[in-house]
Design a protein around this motif. Structure first.
Motif, mmCIF file in Angstrom:
data_model
loop_
_atom_site.group_PDB
_atom_site.id
_atom_site.type_symbol
_atom_site.label_atom_id
_atom_site.label_comp_id
_atom_site.label_asym_id
_atom_site.label_seq_id
_atom_site.Cartn_x
_atom_site.Cartn_y
_atom_site.Cartn_z
ATOM 1 N N TRP A 145 103.494 11.022 7.369
ATOM 2 C CA TRP A 145 104.904 11.213 7.675
ATOM 3 C C TRP A 145 104.992 12.179 8.837
ATOM 4 O O TRP A 145 103.993 12.738 9.251
ATOM 5 C CB TRP A 145 105.701 11.727 6.473
ATOM 6 N N LYS A 165 107.441 6.387 8.218
ATOM 7 C CA LYS A 165 107.360 5.433 9.342
ATOM 8 C C LYS A 165 107.972 6.033 10.603
ATOM 9 O O LYS A 165 108.748 5.407 11.306
ATOM 10 C CB LYS A 165 108.052 4.114 8.989
ATOM 11 N N GLU A 168 107.380 4.215 14.125
ATOM 12 C CA GLU A 168 108.162 2.995 14.297
ATOM 13 C C GLU A 168 109.633 3.318 14.538
ATOM 14 O O GLU A 168 110.301 2.686 15.361
ATOM 15 C CB GLU A 168 108.024 2.079 13.067
#
Length: 191
Positions: A145, A165, A168
């Protein structure tokens, strides 16, 4: 300074006057009976109040809001901080992780970034991708993370902690802001 006329002021009974009520605070103004005041204000997400008048084939991707990511802080951040919280030195950081886990939500859509926080979820920040100047990432733990730091055009830095994520999401923010998708990794050097 506005003054009240004698015709618009209602006199309080003597029992109510002993509670230090000011006579100019009570007026004979009509108050609609259909309005109810709830003890807890609500917040609603309204995307568009205008009806769509174009044909179905002419609608653009900006007409409807689609969610890319909606969630809270990464569960690993909470677990790691609780384990380290058994030491008294780490206890304040553990409490901060607990509050992040239970009272913080991130929502990334095709129109905006929303950060909802607070004990009752009333603190809400929205900004569109048009005002994003730069996006940086800081990996945490072993890259499971991380933090996403979004710099807006007016110089404001929005720090999103413990985002799952995160790479992303940062790439998505840059692509929606029409910026080149090159992430600036702000990882600390050394230990």
């Amino acid at each position: 300074m506005a003054t009240a006329t004698a015709s618009s002021v209602t006199r309080l009974p003597s029992a109510a006057a002993s509670h230090h009520w000011h006579p100019c605070l009570i007026t004979k103004l009509p108050f609609p009976s259909h309005i109810t005041i709830s003890p807890r204000p609500t917040s609603r997400l309204h995307v568009s109040s205008k009806p769509i008048t174009t044909s179905a084939s002419a609608t653009s991707k900006k007409d409807e809001e689609t969610i890319f990511f909606d969630g809270g802080a990464h569960y690993g951040d909470l677990l790691a901080n609780i384990l380290l919280g058994f030491t008294l030195l780490w206890l304040p950081l553990s409490l901060a992780a607990v509050f992040r886990a239970f009272f913080l939500r991130y929502r990334f859509t095709n129109l905006r970034v929303t950060v909802i926080s607070g004990l009752t979820g009333q603190d809400r920040s929205d900004f569109s991708y048009d005002v994003i100047e730069d996006v940086q990432v800081v990996p945490r733990f072993i890259g499971e993370w991380g933090d996403v730091i979004i710099t807006l055009r007016d110089g404001t830095k929005v720090d999103l902690r413990s985002v799952p994520k995160f790479r992303e999401i940062a790439k998505y923010c840059l692509s929606m802001a029409d910026k080149p998708v090159v992430l600036k990794d702000s990882a600390s050097k050394g230990f």
